[in-house]
Scaffold this active site. Sequence first.
Site: not given
Ligand code: RIB
Length: 321
Positions: A18, A227, A294, A258-259
């Site tokens: 990123d 979400t 980040g 979200g991750d």
């Molecule tokens: O969900 C966030 C991610 O989505 C970021 O890290 C970015 O790289 C995109 O792929």
Amino acid sequence: MEALKRCKVAVVGSFVTDLVVHVPRRPRAGESLMGTSFAIYLGGKGINQAVAAARLRAIAHMIGRVGNDQFGESFLRAMEEEGVNGEFVVIDQEEGTGIGMPVIDDEGSNSIIFIPRANTKVSVQDVERARAVIEDADVLTVQLELPVEASHAAARIAKDAGRTVVLNCAPYHPIGDDFLRLVDYLIPNEVEAEQLFGISKEKEDLLDSAKARSLVKETGCKAIVVTVGEEGSILMDAKGVRQIPAPSVQAVDTVGAGDAFVGAFCVAVGSGMEIAKAVELANAAGALSVTRHGAMPSMPGRDELIDFLMRTGKMKDRTRE
Ligand code: RIB
């Protein structure tokens, strides 16, 4: 809240470096706008979710592709440091590591341009090579930053082995019923829910119980979890629909929230946690992640998450961890 167990989570997903810029607001077409800062972070929905799970002490396996370049090397090093098993990560000799360009405004909200590069080369064969790991995992999570056939093949292997399949349908890509039928838990954000099902972002639409029940029935999923950012999540299942609020925090960077949610949700479900509790825990992981910069670096650790749940009154008894 029940204990988080040392379950096994397999992730078939992306690696993205990123290149993050902070701006007071998004530029208009034709406008040059002075940004306030720039930073490079490791990210990509796949590896973010694998690290989120590993930091909660799950046994995490990552399946995907990096390029033969310095970004790829950084990911291989990071996986070792984070304890994510990368045995089935391929170093692609033709395409570079994926690149993301998140633009973050003063409110902490983001939009991302994503250039997949090596992620586009993840193939059904790559997934087949990792079959044993997928069959052995308690939970498989896939997203849509890879060719959809690869994510679909992984879901088929996991389902046939009787494993739990989570599909984080981000970014939006149309998915066929044959893929959807393999999914236990479908996790879109509100924009993706609108793109997938035409449910408007309006709360009345998202919280319409009859609509939610018929959507769950139609998809065949055990639950759909939408979400909705700082407002938490909307859980739709056979019983109907309910909003599960997130703890309120001061957001500085929402990339990867979200991750953090999906990684924590997988560990919670893999630990046998009841669905509403799993969503509550995942909301807290997402909230913690937005308090720092980040994507991959912002994933919370297990002790920190448990402390936060205790402080916000969501967990009463540490000894039950
Ligand atoms: O969900 C966030 C991610 O989505 C970021 O890290 C970015 O790289 C995109 O792929």
